[in-house]
Design an enzyme around this catalytic site. Structure first.
Site, PDB file in Angstrom:
ATOM      1  N   LYS A  22      44.494  -8.167 -36.885  1.00 32.03           N
ATOM      2  CA  LYS A  22      44.179  -9.200 -37.353  1.00 32.03           C
ATOM      3  C   LYS A  22      44.786  -9.119 -38.565  1.00 32.03           C
ATOM      4  O   LYS A  22      45.463 -10.486 -38.333  1.00 32.03           O
ATOM      5  CB  LYS A  22      42.115  -9.313 -37.689  1.00 32.03           C
ATOM      6  N   ASN A  23      45.280  -8.431 -39.356  1.00 36.30           N
ATOM      7  CA  ASN A  23      45.482  -9.697 -40.725  1.00 36.30           C
ATOM      8  C   ASN A  23      47.204  -9.506 -40.881  1.00 36.30           C
ATOM      9  O   ASN A  23      47.691 -10.357 -41.896  1.00 36.30           O
ATOM     10  CB  ASN A  23      45.146  -8.707 -42.020  1.00 36.30           C
ATOM     11  N   CYS A 116      34.650 -15.717 -44.162  1.00 31.46           N
ATOM     12  CA  CYS A 116      33.321 -14.449 -44.619  1.00 31.46           C
ATOM     13  C   CYS A 116      33.176 -15.214 -46.343  1.00 31.46           C
ATOM     14  O   CYS A 116      33.622 -15.107 -46.963  1.00 31.46           O
ATOM     15  CB  CYS A 116      33.619 -13.234 -44.746  1.00 31.46           C
ATOM     16  N   ARG A 121      35.797 -17.588 -53.321  1.00 35.99           N
ATOM     17  CA  ARG A 121      37.774 -17.291 -52.730  1.00 35.99           C
ATOM     18  C   ARG A 121      38.556 -18.380 -53.349  1.00 35.99           C
ATOM     19  O   ARG A 121      38.624 -18.889 -52.566  1.00 35.99           O
ATOM     20  CB  ARG A 121      37.512 -16.534 -51.522  1.00 35.99           C
ATOM     21  N   ASP A 306      37.848  -3.839 -47.543  1.00 35.39           N
ATOM     22  CA  ASP A 306      37.827  -4.056 -45.721  1.00 35.39           C
ATOM     23  C   ASP A 306      37.126  -2.777 -44.948  1.00 35.39           C
ATOM     24  O   ASP A 306      36.725  -3.295 -44.407  1.00 35.39           O
ATOM     25  CB  ASP A 306      38.672  -4.756 -45.239  1.00 35.39           C
ATOM     26  N   ARG A 399      35.038 -12.035 -35.618  1.00 30.56           N
ATOM     27  CA  ARG A 399      36.304 -11.914 -36.226  1.00 30.56           C
ATOM     28  C   ARG A 399      37.465 -11.359 -35.616  1.00 30.56           C
ATOM     29  O   ARG A 399      38.538 -11.470 -35.878  1.00 30.56           O
ATOM     30  CB  ARG A 399      35.576 -12.701 -37.147  1.00 30.56           C
TER      31      ARG A 399
END
Ligand code: UD1
Length: 426
Positions: A22-23, A116, A121, A306, A399
């Site tokens: 995903k990243n 999230c 952030r 993560d 997600r």
């Protein structure tokens, strides 16, 4: 609304293919904007964050198709430079579009990103870096108006923290800037190298990605390309934790074992047997999982933040005490309160969580996820628990994991997804 229903206590056994990262997919999709033509990106999982990136690209005037695991982006007619507030709020990665839009169109209008809630952030490093490349940024009632006078200018940028997203934004903005850009204290995550590899395949000149210093020789323009993104190391770490929590034996296919090198020793310390063969990792968990000792999250090549929540879930039933120190995000222990409802013993003091496993049993109860990796942790705890665990908050899970319940069912878990409305009707 949906929920997952997990009947715990089943030993996982079998083979799982790991989907694309995903990243990596998110910044690579943003990068297609720079190529002014049709790029094809393979190994893109069906995730809500990927869907959101596709909608952003369409909103910017690109033609986009996601068929099977390939996304085709034709950015030739992109004429938009604004991302609607609702899309910006949907995911934090929407911010990586900023560097690409400004490089392509010389202007951008966005609001602050969502994602999230892991504590504050900020995007100060992104904005400071872009300013150093010549972007003029004005803040106005929560919106950012950004513009440049012609091509951006290369600069020497030192990041005070190796932010993944800020490093990506600099790469995206700088590869078509005038002159050279040097990033000092760049993030070293494998997804940064993946983005640089895609950009280089499109004609960029980026050297040293994956290390702390990256040099970008600006080029006039990029061309479209066909590219396959790397496997998702966090999904792989999640399945390792699921095996560890269920005395399981899993073979993970299509992984890059080197990307998991910060994670593998942690499982070995807990008594898991790990075997690496080419692009496969096999894990055999012991009957009595040992504690994970001390797990400290760090930027790559440290232990990934993560993977903290999934490993914590496994540690709740291990023999002995595990300590988790979260150095990246301020508020990343929300899953702990839900794990405690299931019988886990966890004490939290600031950024430190102490988990007393002591070979404890968890029991199934209704729990609610509050973020993506916390959701995965609750699934793992449910797999290990006695009885039935019902998990809500699946919008977070979706997600970052493609068909998680199908993959786990395929290796022996009893897990199914249900519409909550079905319950209400009865
Ligand atoms: C990326 C990953 C996310 C992962 C994180 C850390 C994506 C899509 N997401 O997120 O899964 O958990 O890296 O490995 O790739 N910070 C600032 N100012 C900034 C930017 C960041 O203070 O301008 C702080 C953040 O608040 C956080 C830390 O730096 O405390 C790490 O953030 P960063 O590396 O930027 O993470 P993301 O790119 O958001």
């Amino acid at each position: 609304m949906q929920k997952l229903i997990v009947d715990g206590g089943k030993r996982l056994n079998g083979t799982i293919r790991i989907h694309g990262a995903k990243n990596s997919v998110l910044p690579v999709l943003a990068a297609t904007l720079l190529t002014n033509g049709q790029s094809i990106i393979h190994n893109c999982p069906h995730l809500s964050d990927v869907d959101c990136s596709v909608r952003i690209l369409k909103n910017l005037g690109c033609k986009v198709k996601h068929v099977n695991s390939s996304v085709t982006v034709d950015s030739s007619n992109s004429d938009g430079f604004e991302i609607p507030d609702a899309m910006m709020r949907e995911m934090r990665s929407s911010i990586v579009f900023l560097g690409a839009i400004i490089a392509r169109h010389g202007q951008a209008r966005i609001s602050f990103p969502g994602g999230c809630e892991l504590g504050p952030r900020p995007i100060d490093l992104h904005l400071d870096s872009l300013r150093q490349l010549g972007v003029i940024i004005e803040e106005d009632h929560g919106f950012l108006h950004c513009k440049s006078n012609g091509r951006l200018n290369g600069a020497k940028i030192t990041l005070s923290f190796p932010s993944v997203g800020a490093t990506e934004n600099i790469l995206l903005a700088a590869c078509t800037a005038k002159g050279d850009t040097m990033i000092l204290n760049a993030a070293r995550e494998p997804e940064i190298s993946d983005l640089a590899d895609f950009l280089n395949a499109c004609g960029a000149k980026i050297h040293g990605a994956g290390g702390g210093t990256i040099l970008i020789n600006g080029v006039q323009k990029l061309r479209p390309s066909e590219y396959t993104v790397i496997p998702d190391r966090i999904a792989a770490a999640t399945f390792l934790a699921a095996a560890a929590a269920t005395q399981g034996h899993l073979i993970l296919q299509d992984v890059i074992p080197a990307h998991l090198s910060p994670v593998i020793p942690v499982f070995e310390d807990a008594g898991c047997e790990i075997d690496i063969r080419g692009r496969e990792i096999s894990i055999i968990a012991p009957r009595r999982l040992q504690s994970f000792k001390t797990v400290r999250t760090m930027p790559y090549p440290g232990f990934p933040t993560d993977a903290q929540a999934p490993v914590m879930a496994a540690s709740t039933i291990a023999d002995g005490t595990s300590i988790f120190i979260e150095t990246i995000f301020e508020n990343r222990f929300k899953h702990a309160a839900e794990l405690m409802r299931m019988g886990a013993h966890i004490k939290i003091e600031g950024r430190v969580a102490v988990v007393e496993g002591n070979n404890r049993r968890l029991w199934g109860v209704p729990v609610e996820a509050a973020d993506l990796r916390g959701a995965a942790a609750l699934v793992i705890a449910g797999l290990a628990a006695e009885g039935t665990t019902e998990i809500t908050g699946l919008q977070y899970l979706d997600r970052g994991y493609e068909r998680l319940e199908d993959l786990l069912s395929g290796v022996g878990a009893s897990i199914k997804r249900k519409n909550i409305e079905e319950d209400i009707k009865k």
